[in-house]
Design a protein around this motif. Structure first.
Motif, mmCIF file in Angstrom:
data_model
loop_
_atom_site.group_PDB
_atom_site.id
_atom_site.type_symbol
_atom_site.label_atom_id
_atom_site.label_comp_id
_atom_site.label_asym_id
_atom_site.label_seq_id
_atom_site.Cartn_x
_atom_site.Cartn_y
_atom_site.Cartn_z
ATOM 1 N N LYS A 38 -19.849 -6.836 31.851
ATOM 2 C CA LYS A 38 -18.908 -6.869 32.975
ATOM 3 C C LYS A 38 -18.584 -5.474 33.501
ATOM 4 O O LYS A 38 -18.376 -5.278 34.687
ATOM 5 C CB LYS A 38 -17.627 -7.594 32.559
ATOM 6 C CG LYS A 38 -17.834 -9.096 32.370
ATOM 7 C CD LYS A 38 -16.539 -9.817 32.058
ATOM 8 C CE LYS A 38 -16.757 -11.318 32.007
ATOM 9 N NZ LYS A 38 -17.719 -11.727 30.967
ATOM 10 N N ARG A 39 -18.514 -4.483 32.597
ATOM 11 C CA ARG A 39 -18.198 -3.105 33.016
ATOM 12 C C ARG A 39 -19.157 -2.138 32.340
ATOM 13 O O ARG A 39 -19.629 -2.375 31.232
ATOM 14 C CB ARG A 39 -16.751 -2.746 32.643
ATOM 15 C CG ARG A 39 -15.717 -3.579 33.373
ATOM 16 C CD ARG A 39 -14.296 -3.079 33.109
ATOM 17 N NE ARG A 39 -13.974 -3.094 31.692
ATOM 18 C CZ ARG A 39 -13.438 -2.073 31.018
ATOM 19 N NH1 ARG A 39 -13.180 -0.943 31.649
ATOM 20 N NH2 ARG A 39 -13.154 -2.169 29.740
ATOM 21 N N LYS A 40 -19.431 -1.032 33.022
ATOM 22 C CA LYS A 40 -20.378 -0.061 32.491
ATOM 23 C C LYS A 40 -19.912 0.487 31.147
ATOM 24 O O LYS A 40 -20.721 0.725 30.251
ATOM 25 C CB LYS A 40 -20.572 1.094 33.491
ATOM 26 C CG LYS A 40 -21.631 2.085 33.022
ATOM 27 C CD LYS A 40 -21.891 3.181 34.043
ATOM 28 C CE LYS A 40 -22.983 4.116 33.530
ATOM 29 N NZ LYS A 40 -23.257 5.211 34.484
ATOM 30 N N GLU A 41 -18.586 0.682 30.998
ATOM 31 C CA GLU A 41 -18.060 1.225 29.740
ATOM 32 C C GLU A 41 -18.383 0.297 28.566
ATOM 33 O O GLU A 41 -18.707 0.762 27.464
ATOM 34 C CB GLU A 41 -16.534 1.416 29.831
ATOM 35 C CG GLU A 41 -16.081 2.472 30.813
ATOM 36 C CD GLU A 41 -16.036 1.972 32.263
ATOM 37 O OE1 GLU A 41 -15.677 2.762 33.149
ATOM 38 O OE2 GLU A 41 -16.360 0.779 32.492
ATOM 39 N N GLU A 42 -18.317 -1.008 28.818
ATOM 40 C CA GLU A 42 -18.610 -1.967 27.756
ATOM 41 C C GLU A 42 -20.100 -1.972 27.438
ATOM 42 O O GLU A 42 -20.501 -2.063 26.271
ATOM 43 C CB GLU A 42 -18.145 -3.356 28.176
ATOM 44 C CG GLU A 42 -16.629 -3.465 28.329
ATOM 45 C CD GLU A 42 -16.191 -4.788 28.927
ATOM 46 O OE1 GLU A 42 -17.072 -5.652 29.176
ATOM 47 O OE2 GLU A 42 -14.985 -4.973 29.155
ATOM 48 N N ALA A 43 -20.937 -1.881 28.474
ATOM 49 C CA ALA A 43 -22.386 -1.827 28.261
ATOM 50 C C ALA A 43 -22.760 -0.564 27.488
ATOM 51 O O ALA A 43 -23.622 -0.592 26.597
ATOM 52 C CB ALA A 43 -23.113 -1.872 29.602
ATOM 53 N N GLN A 44 -22.104 0.559 27.807
ATOM 54 C CA GLN A 44 -22.366 1.818 27.107
ATOM 55 C C GLN A 44 -21.916 1.716 25.637
ATOM 56 O O GLN A 44 -22.601 2.207 24.734
ATOM 57 C CB GLN A 44 -21.638 2.974 27.797
ATOM 58 C CG GLN A 44 -21.980 4.349 27.242
ATOM 59 C CD GLN A 44 -23.447 4.704 27.418
ATOM 60 O OE1 GLN A 44 -24.000 4.593 28.517
ATOM 61 N NE2 GLN A 44 -24.102 5.110 26.330
#
Length: 884
Positions: A825-831
């Motif tokens: 959902k968010r780039k921070e979570e994917a990172q």
């Protein structure tokens, strides 16, 4: 205050729930998950008694509503006549315990008229439910089978909870939505509270609360007429499609494409790359030149062969999705659309070449299932004789067939209660068997004439009528007439069934499929062709109850599936693997069965294990050739007769431990497990050997001895570390466990797991080239979510928001892995996900696929996945020892 006192003996698992009552209810909720047959209703009544406040009980059907009343009367009251003063089944006339259906509750909240599943009508216009509940002082809410809630019922219940907060909530269910989206799961928990205890089918068999049982799938052939219709459909489709792909007008239409003229931007083409792929695959099949810039845009070294799937994509785009890509002065598209519609290949602006709803319906409701039911009946009667108690459940009564009952020459043209009754009657007659068969539904009851006096004795003072039905001889079968408001017919016929005066009972799933209790059932035929897993689970629960006084009881559950035997598909003649051909034409009937079996924990045919999935039944693999299907049916009929072995196998499978644990296994092919860490380890081994070789050269040239000793020591230490690292990562088990632990850590950091003491286990499946991973410990939701997330990580690339892409992939290893939906959902979570798995994966980077550069990567990854037919993930539940 309520005056309820249980007059029986609690089973061990029920006592465990009640012993922890104070602990469970601290958050205002008691949430129990338990399989059908576990006595959820009895526990629910006891919990209501312990809260000792006026209660509202909501249930899914009228049958279950009445079952609650009966259970209170029989198990909790010294004087059964007290029930009328204590319990109400009407929201307008509340008592200390009011039991109503979700339908009635929703209608009362909306203040509209309600109609129940048995036809009862109640008008709630102008009725203030909240005021009436407050007036009665209701402080306990019990949600029975809360998985049943439809979306509009959820909204009514949520509105009620917001406006009526002084409640203790009891939630009882057999099938919580473990596999739902996080948002839906949160909504479910907000209503029902965290799950306090789960009681599974294997535990109940181990406790002798449910009987040993087995599922059998009987494969039915379509009738000659149905087979002819299916063949005609396929032939018509093949003839048209084979002409279409070489039709000059169609080829000219394709040539007019703006894509081929370079008038579409790369960005537009990559918005949904499957349509571009389909266009180029068609050009390749026609041996036409593919523009270099388009081939480069795809980034693909090779394209798949043209088949029904890709032609369907192409036509869908051409007619509906991307029609502006093509110039069409000749109105060729209109002609194609008309031709497809006339052949039943378009429904609601959707092209169907791979599948067909019409064909799905033919098989789903195939009359071939009638001969399957007759064969199952004959097999079970030959095995059990007078001990047979067979229940057959159907969706519809089919009253219009009543006139043909008893006419051996009348064709049967539908599936349903009366057609099933007639099918079994004819089968018994053909074999010269005197088997008492009955029909029990809300409006049609048929009994053997031999039990007329028994039925009258069971329900005296009731104005029953007996008449002929159809062409059935009055001395053999009778139709029973009874007052519309009479409630005792189900109980009376059920008692005759229990006694053996009736041996085969055919009824509707709406009346007998849920809540109805007849412990004698030892053979169940699921003749229903509509309905969800949850309803199937409830229907299955009718057969697996223990039968007091009959400790030897085992039960067989029969599922029917119609499959068209394999025939070579001409359009796919270039395919090398017959299995792919059949899989491309999977019918919905088989897909429904497959999904259903994914949820049923049962005994494996192959080994003494308890697990889910169609594979545990040793179901044949595609292609489904007629000889293979016949052999399978014969095998399962023989297997179904060996009931003594069935009990023994359950005992051996359950001996694994005192405490059982249900785990969710995810299997992936060894070749899919990331190799980069192993390649890195191999690289360091090579470097270490190179360093040692340099040391030897220095020694030969008599370099400074102290310096050489240091270099040698360092080289040996590095070699040792490199070798240990190499042998550690050489094992695919280790690499998979490391990846699994990385995913588990990411889920913990995001707060998606409730138990930080869980761990990842890895095992080999000896019958395949697969390795299974699962979460040991944690809640069932933890296990479900972990298996879903791990499975998504290995799933073929489709249209995910984020991918992990290797900077340099090892030979034979995919460059791409998927960032699971929990983290996209968010780039921070994917990172965060990448950071958690990077130490186990190696040098991968995060790629966002919703920009032009990312879409090119996505397309390349998708084409790679399409080419690799082994990118299939297997998931199943399995019983393990909790002590291992």
């Amino acid at each position: 205050m309520l005056g309820l006192k249980f007059n029986g003996t609690w089973r061990n698992y029920q006592k465990q729930v009640l012993d922890k009552f104070q602990e469970y209810q601290a958050d205002g909720h008691v949430h129990l998950v338990a399989a059908p047959g576990s006595g959820k209703t009895t526990i629910g009544i006891e919990l209501i008694a312990r809260f000792d406040k006026p209660a509202l009980v909501l249930v899914p059907t009228v049958t279950i509503r009445e079952q609650w009343v009966d259970r209170i009367r029989q198990a909790f009251l010294e004087d059964e006549n007290q029930v009328t003063n204590l319990v109400s089944q009407n929201l307008k006339d509340m008592k200390q315990i009011t039991i109503a259906t979700y339908q009635a509750f929703h209608s009362a909240m909306q203040q509209v008229q309600s109609q129940e599943d048995n036809g009862e009508v109640e008008d709630y216009v102008g009725f203030d439910l909240l005021a009436r509940l407050k007036e009665r002082g209701v402080e306990t809410l019990c949600l029975d089978e809360c998985h049943h809630l439809r979306n509009e019922w959820w909204k009514s219940l949520e509105d009620f909870r917001k406006n009526y907060q002084q409640l203790q909530v009891i939630s009882l269910t057999a099938t919580p939505p473990y596999d739902s989206e996080p948002e839906l799961w949160d909504r479910y928990l907000q209503m029902c509270g965290e799950i306090d205890q789960e009681i599974t089918v294997p535990e109940l068999v181990k406790e002798d609360t449910l009987c040993p049982h087995q599922d059998f799938v009987y494969i039915c052939f379509p009738t000659k007429e149905e087979d002819k219709r299916l063949e005609e459909f396929e032939d018509t489709k093949w003839q048209y499609v084979s002409q279409l792909v070489v039709d000059p007008d169609f080829q000219e239409l394709i040539r007019t494409s703006k894509v081929l003229k370079g008038e579409n931007s790369a960005d537009m083409l990559l918005e949904d790359p499957k349509y571009l792929s389909a266009l180029l695959i068609y050009l390749q099949a026609q041996k036409q030149e593919i523009p270099k810039h388009l081939r480069d845009l795809l980034g693909a070294k090779g394209l798949p062969a043209l088949n029904y799937y890709w032609l369907e994509v192409l036509l869908q785009g051409l007619l509906y999705q991307t029609p502006d890509w093509y110039e069409d002065p000749q109105e060729t598209k209109k002609k194609i659309e008309a031709e497809l519609k006339s052949r039943g290949l378009i429904e609601k602006r959707q092209v169907f070449l791979v599948k067909s709803k019409a064909n799905d319906q033919i098989l789903n409701q195939s009359l071939g299932k009638l001969s399957g039911i007759a064969d199952i009946f004959a097999t079970e009667y030959a095995s059990l004789g007078k001990d047979l108690r067979q229940l057959v459940l159907a969706d519809y009564i089919r009253k219009d067939f009543a006139n043909y009952l008893g006419d051996d020459q009348a064709p049967i043209t539908q599936l349903g209660v009366l057609p099933y009754f007639e099918t079994i009657r004819r089968s018994a007659q053909k074999q010269g068997l005197s088997v008492p068969i009955a029909v029990l539904s809300g409006s049609v009851v048929i009994i053997p004439a031999s039990v007329k006096a028994e039925l009258e004795a069971l329900i005296p003072n009731t104005s029953l009528t007996f008449s002929t039905i159809g062409k059935l001889d009055q001395g053999t079968y009778l139709q029973v007439g009874f007052p519309s408001n009479f409630k005792g017919m189900v109980a009376a016929v059920t008692e005759l069934f229990q006694r053996g005066s009736i041996q085969v009972l055919v009824g509707t799933k709406s009346l007998l499929g849920e809540g109805w209790d007849a412990p004698c059932v030892n053979s169940l035929i699921l003749g229903s062709f509509v309905g969800s897993f949850m309803l199937s689970n409830q229907m299955r629960g009718r057969a697996i109850r223990i039968w007091p006084g009959h400790p030897e009881k085992t039960s067989n559950i029969w599922h029917l599936v119609a499959i068209k035997p394999y025939t070579k598909n001409l359009f796919l003649r270039e395919k090398e693997n017959e299995e792919e051909v059949d899989q491309d034409n999977s019918y919905q009937d088989l897909l429904n069965l497959t999904r259903r079996m994914e949820h049923f924990l049962g005994l494996s045919y192959k080994e003494d294990t308890i697990e889910t999935g169609l594979d545990r039944l040793n179901f044949p693999k595609a292609p489904f050739k007629k000889s293979k299907i016949k052999a399978y049916n014969q095998k399962i009929k023989e297997l179904s007769k060996d009931r003594s072995s069935l009990r023994k196998k359950w005992q051996e499978a359950l001996v694994v431990a005192d405490k059982l644990e249900i785990v969710n296994e995810v299997a992936t092919d060894r070749k899919q497990i990331p190799l980069l860490t192993l390649v890195d380890a191999e690289k360091w081994v090579r470097y270490s050997f190179l360093l040692i070789a340099v040391n030897l050269l220095l020694y030969l040239f008599k370099t400074n001895g102290i310096r050489l000793a240091w270099l040698t020591t360092i080289s040996l230490v590095l070699l040792t570390i490199a070798l240990v690292r190499y042998f550690f990562y050489k094992s695919p088990y280790v690499r998979l466990r490391q990846v699994g632990e990385g995913i588990r850590n990411a889920m913990l950091k995001m707060g998606h797991l409730s138990d930080d003491q869980s761990r990842v286990q890895v095992e080999e499946d000896k019958d395949s080239y697969c390795i299974f991973a699962y979460l040991k410990g944690g809640s069932m939701r933890d296990k479900e979510l972990f298996s879903q997330t791990l499975g998504e990580f290995f799933t073929p690339v489709d249209n995910q928001r984020y991918l992990l892409v290797a900077k340099k992939a090892p030979a034979g290893q995919s460059k791409y892995f998927v960032v699971p939906s929990l983290f996209e959902k968010r780039k921070e979570e994917a990172q965060l996900f990448l950071d958690a798995v990077a130490p186990q994966l190696g040098d991968y980077q995060l790629v966002y696929t919703r920009n032009e550069a990312g879409r090119k990567v996505l397309l390349e990854a998708r084409l790679k996945s399409l080419a690799n037919k082994n990118d299939r993930i297997i998931t199943k539940k399995k019983v393990k020892s909790a002590l291992k």
